[in-house]
Each structure stands twice: as C-alpha cells, then as structure tokens.
Design a protein around this motif. Structure first.
Motif, mmCIF file in Angstrom:
data_model
loop_
_atom_site.group_PDB
_atom_site.id
_atom_site.type_symbol
_atom_site.label_atom_id
_atom_site.label_comp_id
_atom_site.label_asym_id
_atom_site.label_seq_id
_atom_site.Cartn_x
_atom_site.Cartn_y
_atom_site.Cartn_z
ATOM 1 N N TYR A 37 0.843 -1.175 0.000
ATOM 2 C CA TYR A 37 0.000 0.000 0.000
ATOM 3 C C TYR A 37 0.889 1.239 0.000
ATOM 4 C CZ TYR A 37 -4.205 -2.646 1.228
ATOM 5 O OH TYR A 37 -5.266 -3.516 1.219
ATOM 6 N N GLN A 39 0.963 5.345 1.025
ATOM 7 C CA GLN A 39 0.293 6.392 1.784
ATOM 8 C C GLN A 39 0.947 7.726 1.447
ATOM 9 O OE1 GLN A 39 0.453 6.354 6.168
ATOM 10 N NE2 GLN A 39 -1.703 6.916 6.180
ATOM 11 N N GLU A 44 -4.335 9.027 2.773
ATOM 12 C CA GLU A 44 -5.118 7.824 2.457
ATOM 13 C C GLU A 44 -4.204 6.646 2.129
ATOM 14 O OE1 GLU A 44 -4.782 10.419 0.534
ATOM 15 O OE2 GLU A 44 -4.833 9.914 -1.607
ATOM 16 N N LEU A 45 -4.722 5.462 2.245
ATOM 17 C CA LEU A 45 -3.980 4.244 1.914
ATOM 18 C C LEU A 45 -4.406 3.784 0.523
ATOM 19 C CD1 LEU A 45 -4.116 2.298 5.278
ATOM 20 C CD2 LEU A 45 -2.044 3.051 4.105
ATOM 21 N N GLN B 37 -3.751 4.362 13.311
ATOM 22 C CA GLN B 37 -2.388 4.703 12.900
ATOM 23 C C GLN B 37 -1.906 5.888 13.721
ATOM 24 O OE1 GLN B 37 -1.688 6.125 8.874
ATOM 25 N NE2 GLN B 37 0.393 5.327 8.879
ATOM 26 N N LEU B 43 0.436 1.116 11.954
ATOM 27 C CA LEU B 43 -0.948 0.713 11.678
ATOM 28 C C LEU B 43 -1.303 -0.498 12.528
ATOM 29 C CD1 LEU B 43 -0.984 1.262 7.867
ATOM 30 C CD2 LEU B 43 -2.904 1.881 9.332
#
Lengths: 114, 115
Positions: A37, A39, A44-45, B37, B43
């Motif tokens: 992913y 960021q 946002e991811l 997070q 996370l």
C-alpha cells in the motif's frame, strides 16, 4: 505468529533513480496473501498490489515491479525511474488464510528529490 | 474514491470526551475492519466485524467499542479520550470474512486530535 518487517525506515533518492523497498514476512500459513500500500502525504492508503502465496511470478505495472521469493520470505517492491510524485510512505502487509486481519509492516518513507 | 466512506474526516475534541467514527463499506462488502495509525505505533488492527458479528479483536482498548449495523455500516466509539488517542483511524472493507484473496479496501481515514 505473523510478522512483516520493513527494515528501511527512510530512503531518499534523486529523481529518475531506481529504488527498491524491502519486505520480509513471517507466517506459518501455507496459504497467505501479501500486499503493498502507498500512503501519500494526504494520508489515504492506496492499494498497489496483492499476491497470493501460490503465485511466485514477478509482476510489473508500468514503473512498478514486485519480486516475490518464498525461499527468502521476501516481497520486494522496485520503482524504476522514480518521480517526485512517488514520495510517500509505503507499507508491506500480510494476511493469512485463517487470520481475520491484515498485518502491516512499519512502513518505509520514500523521498524523491528533484 | 475507494468506495469506503469514513466520516468525519477530521475531529478535534477534548480529553475525557466521547466520539463516534463512522464507516460505510463498499457496496457488497460484508466485512469491516478498524485500524489505528499513530506516529509511534504504526498501523494497528483494532477489530473486525463480518455481517454484524464480531470476528476478531486486536489491540483495542476497553474504552473503545465498535459495532456493525444491519445495513453493514460500522461505528467505532472512543470514550474517556486521552491525548494518546490522537491518531488516524482507518476503516477497511472486504467481501469475505477475512480471507485475503478478496483484498481489503481502505477508506480515507478520520484524523482524531485530542486536546
């Protein structure tokens, strides 16, 4: 236990250089799924790729490529000809076949200098 | 737009207060996951709901609770807030009950600031 290790905390390169982000994982599952992913600074991811444990073929998508090697439990991510817009934190993640969650590595902050 | 909607985007509140974060999953997705997070913890998985039932719990504090409603949206309730609860809270959804083969789609997150 499952674990994802991204040993590179920060990487800084000059634009147009190639850069590889390392990811090492641990799992006892025979079926599992690996993810990357992105960021960006906006927070946002952004999903980049999902790979299951039975598919060791490398994948290329434009300037992005991924190298999955079960023998070394690694799933590395390479950006070719990096651009400033690639600057972000990149997370490698793992989901097992029976696990009800996705586990993230600590992330690698990539800075591309113009 | 990922299809996962989180509201509000930003929230500023005082210590000791209670807040509710909302997540609407992608159409057709039955599972909702919550993640926190923070700067020093990365996370962290909090909790997973599948079709209204709790499926798994992570490092979720007792002051935090969640539920998934019949329309599949989920709410994360944070109470007796402390400064350390300041973080970005993500919701993700997937079709199935946690199998990674269906992937996970993340919302844009709720940034909570406790002052």
């Amino acid at each position: 236990a499952q674990k994802v290790t991204q040993a590179q905390t920060e990487i800084s390169v000059v634009e147009k250089e190639d850069v590889t982000l390392d990811c090492v994982y641990e799992t006892r599952d025979t079926t599992y799924y690996l993810f990357w992913y992105k960021q960006p600074p906006s927070g946002e991811l952004v999903f980049l790729i999902r790979r299951n444990s039975f598919d060791e073929q490398n994948e290329i998508s434009g300037r992005y490529s991924w190298n999955f090697q079960k023998s070394t439990s690694s799933f590395n991510f390479t950006i070719t000809a990096s651009q400033v817009v690639d600057s972000a934190v990149y997370f490698c993640a793992l989901a097992g076949s029976s696990a009800s969650k996705i586990i993230f590595g600590s992330g690698t902050r990539l800075s591309i200098r113009p | 737009d990922s299809g996962v909607t989180q509201t509000p985007k930003h929230l500023i509140t005082a210590t000791g207060q209670r807040v509710t974060l909302r997540c609407s999953p992608r159409s057709g997705d039955l599972s909702v996951y919550w993640y926190q997070q923070s700067l020093d913890q990365g996370l962290q998985f909090l909790i997973h709901y599948y079709n209204g039932e709790e499926r798994a719990k992570g490092n979720i504090l007792e002051r935090f609770s969640a539920q998934q409603f019949p329309d599949l949206h989920s709410e994360l309730n944070l109470s007796s807030l402390e400064l350390g609860d300041s973080a970005l809270y993500f919701c993700a959804s997937s079709v199935a009950g946690g199998r990674g083969d269906y992937g996970y789609t993340f919302g844009s997150g709720t940034r909570l600031t406790v002052v």
